[in-house]
Design a protein around this motif. Structure first.
Motif, PDB file in Angstrom:
ATOM      1  N   GLU A  66      71.243  40.186  16.920  1.00  0.00           N
ATOM      2  CA  GLU A  66      71.603  41.119  17.982  1.00  0.00           C
ATOM      3  C   GLU A  66      71.183  40.528  19.317  1.00  0.00           C
ATOM      4  O   GLU A  66      70.049  40.065  19.473  1.00  0.00           O
ATOM      5  CB  GLU A  66      70.946  42.483  17.787  1.00  0.00           C
ATOM      6  CG  GLU A  66      71.485  43.511  18.751  1.00  0.00           C
ATOM      7  CD  GLU A  66      71.030  44.924  18.449  1.00  0.00           C
ATOM      8  OE1 GLU A  66      71.049  45.729  19.380  1.00  0.00           O
ATOM      9  OE2 GLU A  66      70.681  45.208  17.299  1.00  0.00           O
ATOM     10  N   SER A  67      72.094  40.542  20.246  1.00  0.00           N
ATOM     11  CA  SER A  67      71.832  39.990  21.566  1.00  0.00           C
ATOM     12  C   SER A  67      72.765  40.654  22.571  1.00  0.00           C
ATOM     13  O   SER A  67      73.842  41.115  22.225  1.00  0.00           O
ATOM     14  CB  SER A  67      72.071  38.474  21.550  1.00  0.00           C
ATOM     15  OG  SER A  67      72.046  37.964  22.849  1.00  0.00           O
ATOM     16  N   ASP A  68      72.311  40.663  23.818  1.00  0.00           N
ATOM     17  CA  ASP A  68      73.205  41.169  24.858  1.00  0.00           C
ATOM     18  C   ASP A  68      74.013  40.037  25.491  1.00  0.00           C
ATOM     19  O   ASP A  68      74.898  40.274  26.296  1.00  0.00           O
ATOM     20  CB  ASP A  68      72.421  41.929  25.929  1.00  0.00           C
ATOM     21  CG  ASP A  68      71.325  41.099  26.570  1.00  0.00           C
ATOM     22  OD1 ASP A  68      71.098  39.950  26.134  1.00  0.00           O
ATOM     23  OD2 ASP A  68      70.677  41.608  27.504  1.00  0.00           O
ATOM     24  N   SER A  69      73.736  38.788  25.087  1.00  0.00           N
ATOM     25  CA  SER A  69      74.458  37.660  25.678  1.00  0.00           C
ATOM     26  C   SER A  69      75.248  36.815  24.670  1.00  0.00           C
ATOM     27  O   SER A  69      76.045  35.990  25.079  1.00  0.00           O
ATOM     28  CB  SER A  69      73.471  36.749  26.415  1.00  0.00           C
ATOM     29  OG  SER A  69      72.516  36.242  25.514  1.00  0.00           O
ATOM     30  N   CYS A  70      75.018  36.998  23.377  1.00  0.00           N
ATOM     31  CA  CYS A  70      75.728  36.215  22.359  1.00  0.00           C
ATOM     32  C   CYS A  70      76.532  37.144  21.456  1.00  0.00           C
ATOM     33  O   CYS A  70      76.085  38.236  21.127  1.00  0.00           O
ATOM     34  CB  CYS A  70      74.748  35.432  21.489  1.00  0.00           C
ATOM     35  SG  CYS A  70      73.776  34.214  22.360  1.00  0.00           S
ATOM     36  N   ASN A  71      77.705  36.685  21.048  1.00  0.00           N
ATOM     37  CA  ASN A  71      78.500  37.410  20.057  1.00  0.00           C
ATOM     38  C   ASN A  71      78.349  36.692  18.726  1.00  0.00           C
ATOM     39  O   ASN A  71      78.680  35.515  18.619  1.00  0.00           O
ATOM     40  CB  ASN A  71      79.974  37.462  20.461  1.00  0.00           C
ATOM     41  CG  ASN A  71      80.194  38.339  21.668  1.00  0.00           C
ATOM     42  OD1 ASN A  71      79.534  39.355  21.822  1.00  0.00           O
ATOM     43  ND2 ASN A  71      81.111  37.939  22.538  1.00  0.00           N
ATOM     44  N   TYR A  72      77.872  37.406  17.736  1.00  0.00           N
ATOM     45  CA  TYR A  72      77.652  36.820  16.419  1.00  0.00           C
ATOM     46  C   TYR A  72      78.739  37.266  15.462  1.00  0.00           C
ATOM     47  O   TYR A  72      79.169  38.424  15.494  1.00  0.00           O
ATOM     48  CB  TYR A  72      76.285  37.244  15.868  1.00  0.00           C
ATOM     49  CG  TYR A  72      75.122  36.751  16.694  1.00  0.00           C
ATOM     50  CD1 TYR A  72      74.765  35.415  16.694  1.00  0.00           C
ATOM     51  CD2 TYR A  72      74.376  37.632  17.475  1.00  0.00           C
ATOM     52  CE1 TYR A  72      73.696  34.957  17.446  1.00  0.00           C
ATOM     53  CE2 TYR A  72      73.319  37.184  18.225  1.00  0.00           C
ATOM     54  CZ  TYR A  72      72.971  35.849  18.214  1.00  0.00           C
ATOM     55  OH  TYR A  72      71.920  35.391  18.951  1.00  0.00           O
ATOM     56  N   SER A  73      79.155  36.360  14.598  1.00  0.00           N
ATOM     57  CA  SER A  73      80.177  36.698  13.613  1.00  0.00           C
ATOM     58  C   SER A  73      79.573  37.393  12.394  1.00  0.00           C
ATOM     59  O   SER A  73      80.285  38.013  11.617  1.00  0.00           O
ATOM     60  CB  SER A  73      80.948  35.448  13.188  1.00  0.00           C
ATOM     61  OG  SER A  73      80.058  34.479  12.674  1.00  0.00           O
ATOM     62  N   ASN A  74      78.245  37.271  12.220  1.00  0.00           N
ATOM     63  CA  ASN A  74      77.553  37.935  11.109  1.00  0.00           C
ATOM     64  C   ASN A  74      76.472  38.856  11.664  1.00  0.00           C
ATOM     65  O   ASN A  74      76.113  38.771  12.841  1.00  0.00           O
ATOM     66  CB  ASN A  74      76.942  36.887  10.173  1.00  0.00           C
ATOM     67  CG  ASN A  74      78.011  36.103   9.453  1.00  0.00           C
ATOM     68  OD1 ASN A  74      78.902  36.668   8.834  1.00  0.00           O
ATOM     69  ND2 ASN A  74      77.957  34.775   9.564  1.00  0.00           N
TER      70      ASN A  74
END
Length: 192
Positions: A129-137
């Protein structure tokens, strides 16, 4: 403000522990000298001031080095750290809800940020979880000793893997502050 506190508190801790060590050492030497006539111990006790200075400086230097060692470095200033082994840390800046796991990236090449995680022996289990990265999982298990990251799309996938490998369920994950308190409480809190 946190950095000022550490600049002031670290020297005080070092002086306190060095003095405590020296007092215990001199008391032990006095007990030894009373129990038998050891000329070396008697000679040392006759030069208390010189011994106090030499051993005091060496002890203060040792405690200073120890305070900044990998396993006792709590972070500096507004950055706090939890050492997780293999020279890697989990870091939070200003106690935000996002913590970054240093030293590795996910399969998409993004830094790993998490809000809830659990450290289990040489494995870290947590959510992406991040406010700057989009994770696929959404979840991961990182095995420090093997330098292996396993990612999971859903909570069900992660919990199935966790049950098979005796890892905590996703519901058992804690936020950074709880993990920090679990690691640094006890003797580490009292002494460092």
């Amino acid at each position: 403000m946190e950095m000022l506190y550490q600049f002031l508190s670290n020297p005080i801790k070092v002086v306190f522990f060095a003095c405590l060590f020296l007092i215990l050492l001199l008391n032990a030497l006095q007990v030894i000298s009373r129990s038998n006539d050891n000329l070396l111990v008697s000679d040392i006790l006759n030069h208390k001031r010189r011994i106090w200075q030499i051993v005091g400086i060496l002890t203060a230097m040792s405690f200073s080095i120890l305070l900044f060692s990998y396993y006792l470095n709590i972070g500096f200033g507004s950055q706090t750290t939890i050492p997780i082994g293999y020279k890697k840390n989990i870091v939070s800046c200003n106690w935000t809800k996002f913590a970054r796991i240093e030293g590795f990236k996910n399969k998409d090449g993004n830094a790993i940020y998490t809000t809830k995680f659990k450290i289990e022996d040489t494995r870290i289990c947590g959510n992406f979880e991040s406010d700057s990265c989009n994770y696929s999982n959404n979840y991961f298990v990182y095995e420090l000793d093997k330098n292996k990251l396993t990612e999971f799309k859903t909570t069900f996938e992660y919990n199935s893997f966790a049950q098979k490998h005796q890892l905590p369920n996703a519901q058992e994950f804690q936020n950074y502050e709880s993990n920090y308190n679990d690691y640094w409480n006890g003797y580490r809190f009292l002494f460092f």
